[in-house]
Design a protein around this motif. Structure first.
Motif, short mmCIF file in Angstrom:
data_model
loop_
_atom_site.label_atom_id
_atom_site.label_comp_id
_atom_site.label_asym_id
_atom_site.label_seq_id
_atom_site.Cartn_x
_atom_site.Cartn_y
_atom_site.Cartn_z
N PHE A 155 3.05 -2.69 0.29
CA PHE A 155 3.04 -1.28 -0.08
C PHE A 155 4.45 -0.70 -0.09
CE2 PHE A 155 -1.52 -1.50 0.64
CZ PHE A 155 -1.98 -0.69 -0.39
N ASN A 156 5.31 -1.21 0.76
CA ASN A 156 6.70 -0.76 0.76
C ASN A 156 7.40 -1.15 -0.55
OD1 ASN A 156 9.00 0.44 1.82
ND2 ASN A 156 9.67 -1.44 2.82
N VAL A 157 7.12 -2.35 -1.03
CA VAL A 157 7.70 -2.79 -2.31
C VAL A 157 7.17 -1.92 -3.45
CG1 VAL A 157 7.72 -4.68 -3.99
CG2 VAL A 157 8.17 -5.15 -1.59
N ILE A 158 5.87 -1.67 -3.46
CA ILE A 158 5.28 -0.82 -4.51
C ILE A 158 5.92 0.56 -4.47
CG2 ILE A 158 3.17 0.36 -5.24
CD1 ILE A 158 1.64 -2.15 -4.23
N ASP A 159 6.06 1.12 -3.28
CA ASP A 159 6.65 2.44 -3.14
C ASP A 159 8.11 2.44 -3.57
OD1 ASP A 159 6.34 5.19 -2.39
OD2 ASP A 159 7.59 4.77 -0.65
N GLY A 160 8.83 1.37 -3.23
CA GLY A 160 10.24 1.29 -3.61
C GLY A 160 10.44 1.15 -5.11
N LEU A 161 9.49 0.52 -5.81
CA LEU A 161 9.64 0.32 -7.24
C LEU A 161 9.30 1.56 -8.05
CD1 LEU A 161 8.20 -3.28 -7.72
CD2 LEU A 161 10.58 -2.54 -7.85
N ASN A 162 8.19 2.21 -7.70
CA ASN A 162 7.79 3.34 -8.54
C ASN A 162 7.27 4.54 -7.77
OD1 ASN A 162 5.22 2.60 -7.75
ND2 ASN A 162 4.75 1.55 -9.67
#
Length: 182
Positions: A155-162
């Protein structure tokens, strides 16, 4: 437990915090918050990285409200569990100088708190050989911690991307709710 008053309170508090951040805090951002540059910056103009603050404060207030109304501590426990990961994430959002290892450590601490408080371990996968391995409590503990930590990081990666991790979480939890209902 009725969740609707908490959901409504959470929504209005989040909107209020976002408005305050956008109007008041943005005036002083140049002094305190590093503006991100590089390959992860996909937005044009300045996008405040303080959404986690409104979610954290809202969770804290809703947990107090929930406890006062229903005498239920579950939201308070979730708030307590989220403190380590919030602290590392918030400092990263402001300074952009927290190492990935330190943020991973915060995720592991929050995962460990979840397992210890709720006494939940993954012990079944419906794969016989894996269930034999997971029958050992230490293996089950490590596997559970890894699963929760990797979920947090995903979820951190998803949040960081978009920045759309909330909508992704809503879709995932809705799907899980439908599957578990059936």
């Amino acid at each position: 437990m009725q969740i609707y008053p908490s959901l409504i309170l959470s929504f209005f508090l989040s909107v209020m915090f976002v408005i305050i951040v956008m109007k008041k805090v943005n005036l002083y951002l140049d002094k305190f918050i590093k503006v991100s540059e590089g390959p992860q910056k996909i937005h044009q103009g300045y996008i405040p990285r303080l959404g986690g603050l409104s979610i954290f404060l809202t969770t804290g207030l809703v947990s107090i409200f929930q406890y006062k109304v229903t005498n239920d501590l579950i939201m308070t426990w979730f708030f307590f569990i989220s403190i380590p990961i919030f602290i590392f994430g918030f400092i990263e959002d402001i300074t952009q100088s927290i190492s990935p290892k330190l943020r991973l450590f915060g995720s592991v601490i929050s995962s460990l708190l979840f397992v210890l408080i709720f006494e939940i371990l993954i012990t079944r996968l419906d794969i016989e050989i894996l269930e034999q391995i997971l029958s050992y409590q230490i293996v089950s503990l490590i596997f559970t911690l890894l699963c929760i930590t990797y979920l947090i990081q995903a979820f951190n990666v998803i949040d960081g991307l978009n920045g759309l991790s909330l909508s992704t979480a809503i879709i995932c939890f809705s799907a899980l709710g439908i599957i578990s209902h059936e």
